[in-house]
Enzyme design. Structure first.
Site, PDB file in Angstrom:
ATOM      1  N   ASP A   1       1.185  -1.165   0.041  1.00  0.00           N
ATOM      2  CA  ASP A   1      -0.170   0.043   0.416  1.00  0.00           C
ATOM      3  C   ASP A   1       0.833   1.370   0.220  1.00  0.00           C
ATOM      4  OD1 ASP A   1       0.660  -0.705   2.420  1.00  0.00           O
ATOM      5  OD2 ASP A   1      -1.057   0.851   3.190  1.00  0.00           O
TER       6      ASP A   1
ATOM      7  N   GLU B   1       0.462  -1.326   5.886  1.00  0.00           N
ATOM      8  CA  GLU B   1       0.841  -0.309   6.749  1.00  0.00           C
ATOM      9  C   GLU B   1       1.843   0.860   7.499  1.00  0.00           C
ATOM     10  OE1 GLU B   1       5.078   0.930   7.860  1.00  0.00           O
ATOM     11  OE2 GLU B   1       3.673   2.040   6.401  1.00  0.00           O
TER      12      GLU B   1
HETATM   13 ZN   LIG Z   1       6.923   2.268   4.142  1.00  0.00          ZN
HETATM   14 ZN   LIG Z   2       5.497   4.906   4.394  1.00  0.00          ZN
END
Ligand SMILES: [Zn+2]
Ligand SMILES: [Zn+2]
Ligand SMILES: [Zn+2]
Ligand SMILES: [Zn+2]
Lengths: 476, 476
Positions: free
Chosen positions: A99, A165
């Site tokens: 992501d 993340e």
């Molecule tokens: Zn990263």
């Molecule tokens: Zn990042």
């Protein structure tokens, strides 16, 4: 030493197709923070899974369920993969995320953020190019180059690629804990490529991260906001008390004034001290990144130590007070100050909290105010330090030397990458942070880029690392 | 003493029609702060002008031009009026405003804000009821009652009713200056009814207001906001410096810590001190208005002095820092602290500014910070104190005693009513603040109201005042 020339040659030959792979990945706007982009995050996970399968890996897309607090959204899957299952080989677990941060052309990008655009200096602009699609694809490139060159991968490779993340890695901790003795069972070491070189020329290996304890202090008094004309001078003002308490936490030179905090800090040894002078960094680098010459310390050594191995305390702001432009003659009824302490070995969160709470309450008591103070921990995340002498690190160091012709700097980071600690604690194995991008890559900013050199030589580095780590004597 | 029974009786007979007049005025939502309500402000001005003309006054609607900064808007006119032109009589200039604060039912009003709603305790709820339509209409009621009772008004009455008071009285100062020797030329004294009793039972006359000097302190360092993980400990943080400087301004007990400020304050004389014990106020009143028991002082005398005749310093907030709920690990690049000092005799603004600027710069210099501090005055407004022994006040005092059977408290206010000073300076005449509403009227809040008693007896008071001031010996 491993014979890497055929692999390196193959990487060079495939470099255009590797860049094409990155182009395809950047074109998928897998922004985890935007609800409406969630299908693209899934599409990016599918892209990765398909590429890995085409290379011959065993791939599983592991669902993480609904997104907490946004139950209409499904969390994107963790893409786990295994390439090779030879009990005679070591097994290396690699982590990355597919992501990306949000990006809009109108934020000030010079190019379309989701179109990889390469300039004449080989800078490849695009959201996710360096964070973290380039490094993730680096592992795929390594497999492909070995296959095309007819070379065997010297290790079994386990992949763990997540899609949340940039939005707090929702669900990942539990997943890693659960799989540590299952899918990740035979991992001998862990490698994460999701940070950056300290500068632009010299690679580094990262062996430490600071933790973060984030606090709130509230001071309240009257039942509602007051007019300073009517009540100024006759009532205890929460803002006066809060500002006074905040002023007791840290001085202008960055010294934490809370008694006992510095006693928790691991003393600097001569050995550790000797690591700093060789590190490729200068005060000019600091001033460039600050955009000003307002650094506290006179030397690069002291500056890096302040960032990496000493705690710091920052006051972030105040909630509930007047914060707009202009003038308002309000006495705020309740104000909440926010500050955080970056923690280092051997600061344990409960010890830090006790020192913070006791001190703040004692300082407030000295004021003889009739207002009410409360102080609490908003969240904490622990520091992490690995041994840079572990065979995982010495293998990576040899790989850097082979690919870049220079020994890497051994660095730490002032911020946190929480998954690092999760992997270490869940697997019990050494974790190495092996960055691909450089300090100028502008992850999370406009005009994010990855230099072609960092991507192609970085792919060589990841491959070389697997060769060295396959045969490095296990000293620990 | 004047014979007021016929006038009082007439007021009682007309009380329903006076309330009806207030109902019509409240029904016009003359909100000066909202662009879209500007036609209603004009409509309210026209209503006042028509009512005054119907009573036989000479009325002029004076335009003030375009609204500065909002040139598509015309400022509402000042309604000036003259009732009576007898050189043998004294001339009294009265001021009020016909615009109101914004109000929406959904803000929490129990009734429709622009429908006058009277409960069984005679509380008349509605936006503008007490601030300031009730008092303004009080003057009209006085004229009407005299006419209907066949009584002559004992003074020439000059009216100055503005429509922008709740939005900074745009244009009014210049207008008053310009008309002081024209339309307002023969004024012998000024009376303003736009403040409130100290409590709910006892009327007061107000002879003093504090001024206000509003300051900003900016501290800047890095070129952009920084991440506290990366830079915490290695750079001077503007927020740390600002909080430290702010903490040097005032202590929790309200003591201003800027050297020299208290030396500017007029000493308390025994005579002034003797005014306080008799004032109808208690610590319970303070606690009730605070909604808490966080008052600084132990006695009502010291509390009122702190509010009225001593300066105070309030810290209002910080612009540029993190001010939202939650946690953000930012080091703000530039922060601006806002504070103000309520001023009293004999604090002159230039003297105060010099003490403030010098002290803040000296305190910042002590920090040895590489950041940059700036401090400046945003705006100032002077304090005002009149002699409560002036014939204008002694006449009003007799009127209060006649109507309410009790001598008024002589009060000051902690806040400012800038037009007071403007009238005093422009006309050179004594200005009296003669409130109609009580401390519980909630001007500027939801459920604003005016008690029927305050409106009707208040109309009697305004009329009685004109009679007493017509014949009070001129002692000054
Ligand atoms: Zn990263
Ligand atoms: Zn990042
Ligand atoms: Zn008003
Ligand atoms: Zn008002």
């Amino acid at each position: 030493a491993p014979q890497l020339e055929p692999f390196f040659k193959q990487v060079d030959q495939l470099s255009d197709s590797f860049i094409d792979r990155l182009r395809k990945a950047v074109a998928i706007p897998s922004v985890s923070a935007q609800d409406e982009s969630r299908p693209d995050v899934f599409r990016m996970g599918q892209f990765l899974a398909s590429e890995l399968e085409a290379l011959g890996a065993h791939v599983e897309q592991r669902p993480l369920g609904k997104q907490p607090g946004k139950e209409h959204l499904e969390l994107p899957p963790v893409i786990v993969a295994r390439y090779g299952n030879d009990p005679a080989k070591r097994t290396i677990l690699v982590y990355g995320h597919y992501d990306v941060q949000p990006a809009l052309k109108e934020d000030g990008w010079a190019t379309e953020p989701f179109e990889l655009t390469i300039d004449d200096k080989g800078r490849m602009y695009g959201r996710g190019s360096t964070d973290d699609k380039g490094p993730v694809l680096g592992w795929l490139n390594v497999i492909e180059a070995h296959k095309k060159a007819g070379l065997e991968l010297p290790v079994n490779l386990l992949c763990c690629f997540e899609g949340m993340e940039e939005y707090g890695s929702e669900g990942l901790d539990d997943f890693i804990q659960a799989e540590a003795q299952k899918f990740f069972k035979d991992a001998d070491a862990v490698c994460i490529s999701d940070n950056y070189w300290l500068g632009t020329e010299k690679p580094c290996l990262t062996y430490g991260l600071r933790g973060c304890n984030y606090y709130s202090i509230s001071v309240s008094g009257p039942a509602q906001d007051l007019h300073s004309g009517v009540f100024g001078g006759s009532a205890h003002e929460p803002m006066t008390d809060l500002v006074t308490v905040l002023s007791k936490l840290v001085d202008s030179q960055g010294n934490i004034l809370i008694p006992g905090i510095m006693d928790l800090v691991e003393p600097l040894t001569e050995e550790e001290k000797s690591l700093y002078p060789g590190i490729s960094y200068s005060m000019d680098n600091l001033h460039e990144s600050l955009g000003s010459e307002t650094g506290i310390h006179a030397t690069k050594e002291r500056t890096l130590m302040a960032r990496w191995r000493y705690p710091s305390l920052s006051i972030h702001g105040i909630e509930g007070a007047f914060s707009a432009p202009g003038a308002k003659t309000v006495i705020p009824a309740k104000v909440i100050g926010k500050f955080s302490i970056r923690t280092v070995p051997n600061m344990e969160s409960p010890d830090v909290n006790k020192l913070v709470f006791d001190y703040i309450k004692a300082e407030f008591a000295k004021l003889n105010s009739k207002n009410t103070l409360d102080v609490w921990l908003q969240h904490d995340g622990k520091w992490w330090v690995a041994s840079p002498k572990h065979w995982n690190f010495s293998a990576a160091s040899k790989a850097v030397t082979q690919v870049f012709g220079v020994e890497p700097d051994m660095t730490r980071e002032g911020g946190s990458i929480p998954v690092t600690l999760t992997f270490e604690q869940a697997t019990g194995k050494n974790v190495l942070l092996l960055p691909m991008g450089s300090s100028t890559d502008a992850a999370h900013s406009i005009n994010e880029k990855l230099d072609k050199r960092n991507y192609i030589e970085g792919t060589k580095l990841l491959g070389a690392y697997l060769h060295y780590v396959a045969e490095e004597p296990m000293n620990a």
